[in-house]
Enzyme design. Structure first.
Site, PDB file in Angstrom:
ATOM      1  N   LYS A 115     110.928 -92.961 -87.833  1.00 37.07           N
ATOM      2  CA  LYS A 115     110.919 -94.154 -88.755  1.00 37.07           C
ATOM      3  C   LYS A 115     111.862 -95.164 -88.346  1.00 37.07           C
ATOM      4  O   LYS A 115     111.743 -96.419 -88.793  1.00 37.07           O
ATOM      5  CB  LYS A 115     111.495 -93.588 -90.393  1.00 37.07           C
ATOM      6  CG  LYS A 115     109.934 -92.785 -90.867  1.00 37.07           C
ATOM      7  CD  LYS A 115     110.360 -92.400 -92.332  1.00 37.07           C
ATOM      8  CE  LYS A 115     109.006 -92.163 -92.958  1.00 37.07           C
ATOM      9  NZ  LYS A 115     108.262 -90.850 -92.469  1.00 37.07           N
ATOM     10  N   LYS A 204      99.778 -87.982 -85.285  1.00 36.63           N
ATOM     11  CA  LYS A 204      99.163 -87.501 -86.667  1.00 36.63           C
ATOM     12  C   LYS A 204      98.753 -88.851 -87.376  1.00 36.63           C
ATOM     13  O   LYS A 204      98.879 -89.743 -87.056  1.00 36.63           O
ATOM     14  CB  LYS A 204     100.288 -87.070 -87.627  1.00 36.63           C
ATOM     15  CG  LYS A 204     101.190 -87.909 -88.130  1.00 36.63           C
ATOM     16  CD  LYS A 204     101.910 -87.418 -89.418  1.00 36.63           C
ATOM     17  CE  LYS A 204     103.207 -88.594 -89.834  1.00 36.63           C
ATOM     18  NZ  LYS A 204     103.823 -88.236 -91.182  1.00 36.63           N
ATOM     19  N   LYS A 207      99.463 -93.439 -92.627  1.00 40.28           N
ATOM     20  CA  LYS A 207      99.076 -94.755 -93.400  1.00 40.28           C
ATOM     21  C   LYS A 207      99.885 -96.054 -92.323  1.00 40.28           C
ATOM     22  O   LYS A 207      99.260 -97.062 -92.703  1.00 40.28           O
ATOM     23  CB  LYS A 207      99.224 -94.616 -94.688  1.00 40.28           C
ATOM     24  CG  LYS A 207     100.649 -94.247 -95.288  1.00 40.28           C
ATOM     25  CD  LYS A 207     100.713 -93.738 -96.562  1.00 40.28           C
ATOM     26  CE  LYS A 207     102.169 -92.840 -96.766  1.00 40.28           C
ATOM     27  NZ  LYS A 207     101.718 -92.058 -97.902  1.00 40.28           N
TER      28      LYS A 207
HETATM   29  P1  TYM Z   1     104.918 -88.128 -97.398  1.00 39.10           P
HETATM   30  O1  TYM Z   1     104.668 -88.734 -98.780  1.00 39.10           O
HETATM   31  O2  TYM Z   1     105.141 -88.541 -95.894  1.00 39.10           O
HETATM   32  O3  TYM Z   1     103.641 -87.058 -97.268  1.00 39.10           O
HETATM   33  C1  TYM Z   1     103.078 -86.285 -98.145  1.00 39.10           C
HETATM   34  C2  TYM Z   1     102.336 -84.854 -97.797  1.00 39.10           C
HETATM   35  O4  TYM Z   1     101.496 -85.204 -96.790  1.00 39.10           O
HETATM   36  C3  TYM Z   1     101.509 -84.696 -95.720  1.00 39.10           C
HETATM   37  N1  TYM Z   1     100.898 -85.290 -94.535  1.00 39.10           N
HETATM   38  C4  TYM Z   1      99.914 -84.806 -93.439  1.00 39.10           C
HETATM   39  N2  TYM Z   1      99.472 -83.539 -93.636  1.00 39.10           N
HETATM   40  C5  TYM Z   1      98.821 -83.248 -92.686  1.00 39.10           C
HETATM   41  N3  TYM Z   1      98.196 -84.211 -91.624  1.00 39.10           N
HETATM   42  C6  TYM Z   1      98.720 -85.623 -91.701  1.00 39.10           C
HETATM   43  N4  TYM Z   1      98.549 -86.462 -91.071  1.00 39.10           N
HETATM   44  C7  TYM Z   1      99.669 -85.822 -92.775  1.00 39.10           C
HETATM   45  N5  TYM Z   1     100.244 -86.879 -93.158  1.00 39.10           N
HETATM   46  C8  TYM Z   1     100.977 -86.594 -94.236  1.00 39.10           C
HETATM   47  C9  TYM Z   1     102.893 -84.543 -95.580  1.00 39.10           C
HETATM   48  O5  TYM Z   1     103.310 -83.419 -94.670  1.00 39.10           O
HETATM   49  C10 TYM Z   1     103.291 -84.297 -96.924  1.00 39.10           C
HETATM   50  O6  TYM Z   1     103.218 -82.798 -97.184  1.00 39.10           O
HETATM   51  N6  TYM Z   1     109.696 -86.198 -98.016  1.00 39.10           N
HETATM   52  C11 TYM Z   1     108.128 -86.108 -98.208  1.00 39.10           C
HETATM   53  C12 TYM Z   1     107.863 -86.214 -99.750  1.00 39.10           C
HETATM   54  C13 TYM Z   1     108.663 -85.350-100.550  1.00 39.10           C
HETATM   55  C14 TYM Z   1     108.587 -83.733-101.018  1.00 39.10           C
HETATM   56  C15 TYM Z   1     109.633 -83.582-101.603  1.00 39.10           C
HETATM   57  C16 TYM Z   1     107.601 -83.035-100.433  1.00 39.10           C
HETATM   58  C17 TYM Z   1     110.136 -85.749-101.125  1.00 39.10           C
HETATM   59  N7  TYM Z   1     110.597 -84.542-101.793  1.00 39.10           N
HETATM   60  C18 TYM Z   1     109.834 -82.159-102.237  1.00 39.10           C
HETATM   61  C19 TYM Z   1     107.823 -81.707-100.856  1.00 39.10           C
HETATM   62  C20 TYM Z   1     108.920 -81.250-101.750  1.00 39.10           C
HETATM   63  C21 TYM Z   1     107.259 -87.138 -97.550  1.00 39.10           C
HETATM   64  O7  TYM Z   1     107.909 -88.340 -97.251  1.00 39.10           O
HETATM   65  O8  TYM Z   1     105.842 -86.767 -97.528  1.00 39.10           O
END
Ligand code: TYM
Length: 337
Positions: A115, A204, A207
């Site tokens: 990032k 991956k 967005k």
């Molecule tokens: P974030 O918002 O970037 O992504 C949300 C969830 O989507 C999954 N994900 C994917 N899984 C498979 N293939 C992909 N291409 C793909 N893109 C995204 C991510 O692995 C995630 O599960 N830090 C976290 C949010 C968060 C969180 C937490 C999650 C904050 N606190 C506590 C669990 C527990 C995040 O930025 O995810």
């Protein structure tokens, strides 16, 4: 009662990667376990502001919860839906954990490196967000945290911080979340889920990728989404085989097909193994995606904002109660109280 917990940032409309990697697995687990476990689904809105927001954050937050409902989440008294910023204990514990974590371990986080890459100036939130994530999990003693593969490193960090804290105070203050290998087993998948970019399947699906044909957004017209699958990059081996290294494009399609239809990946692999007409596989996956998006969007349009706000009312009261109790234990350990 044990706790399952997860969150998805709401910076924009979500991708099929978020949907299949996190949303759908969470909904299936929640529906399976919510009679005997707490299910905490929260919107990490404080995590959202580390990056740009497309559209209006308030609308995005409400829409994210609608996604879970449209994906079939069943609500009962054990299901808690809340917004992170409505539970101030998250930020407070984040600060305390900042004083337990080291610069070294936080700097090693791949997500931080990705990032911040190529940017002249990086906000401190991007660096600190895994610590906030650890607070999100540890406040609720959550053992099960279903997430996609890109977040595994953060679970390991949360485990390390929890163990270090407990050791330092010689007390079991934090429950240690399960190892990522155990999380995968709990999710019932054979490996961590990583839905790939349709044009560059080594990466991956994200967005933030500019090329529209690289990603399927949950608000794409189903017909358009099907076209994107038909134009996905494959390879020149000429035989369907599940091999994420040698044939990531084909493997991605098999993965999508399995997850959408809730069929074990092994079964999908056996059905298609050796097929030489890639077009046939693409057609089948395109149909699955089109059907799923059509039904999902129909359900989504029927969910009102009021329904979501009622869930927040119930969930935030619960979350504050549980989180404040854990925070007090932590404050007492440090003699802040
Ligand atoms: P974030 O918002 O970037 O992504 C949300 C969830 O989507 C999954 N994900 C994917 N899984 C498979 N293939 C992909 N291409 C793909 N893109 C995204 C991510 O692995 C995630 O599960 N830090 C976290 C949010 C968060 C969180 C937490 C999650 C904050 N606190 C506590 C669990 C527990 C995040 O930025 O995810």
């Amino acid at each position: 009662m044990k706790t399952i917990l997860t969150g998805i940032r709401s910076n924009s409309v979500l991708t099929l990667g978020n949907y299949l990697g996190a949303l759908v697995p969470m909904v299936r687990l929640a529906n399976k376990h919510s009679d005997e476990m707490n299910v905490n689904i929260f919107v990490p809105d404080l995590h959202s502001i580390i990056a740009d927001i497309d559209g209006n954050l308030q609308e995005n937050i409400v829409r994210t919860i609608k996604y879970y409902l449209a994906a079939g989440l069943k609500i009962n008294k054990n299901v808690h839906i809340y917004r992170q910023s409505y539970v101030p204990a998250h930020s407070e514990l984040c600060w305390i954990l900042n004083c337990v974590a080291t610069m070294g371990e936080t700097s090693r986080m791949t997500q931080y490196k990705e990032k911040s890459e190529g940017r002249e100036s990086v906000n401190v939130g991007i660096f600190d967000y895994p610590i906030l994530m650890a607070a999100d999990i540890l406040l609720y003693s959550a053992e099960y945290v279903p997430i996609g593969e890109d977040q595994f490193q953060h679970i390991e960090l949360a485990r390390n911080l929890a163990m270090r804290f407990n050791h330092r105070f010689d007390a079991e203050i934090f429950t240690i979340p399960l190892k990522t290998t155990e999380q995968i087993k709990f999710m019932g998948v054979s490996d961590g889920i990583r839905i790939r970019d349709l044009l560059n399947p080594e990466k991956k699906m994200s967005k933030s990728t500019k090329a529209e044909n690289s990603k399927i957004m949950l608000n794409d017209a189903p017909e358009l989404a099907a076209k994107k699958i038909m134009s996905a990059t494959t390879d020149s081996y000429g035989k369907v085989k599940f091999d994420m290294w040698a044939q990531p494009g084909i493997s991605n399609l098999l993965q999508i097909e399995a997850l959408i239809n809730d069929i074990p990946l092994q079964d999908v692999i056996s059905t298609w193994a050796g097929e030489t007409r890639y077009g046939e596989l693409k057609k089948k996956v395109a149909e699955s995606v089109k059907k799923e998006l059509t039904e999902f969007q129909e359900r989504l349009n029927k969910i009102s904002n009021e329904e979501v706000y009622e869930l927040f009312d119930f969930g935030e009261e619960y979350a504050n109660k549980i989180a404040n109790k854990k925070l007090l234990e932590v404050q007492k350990a440090f003699k802040l109280r």
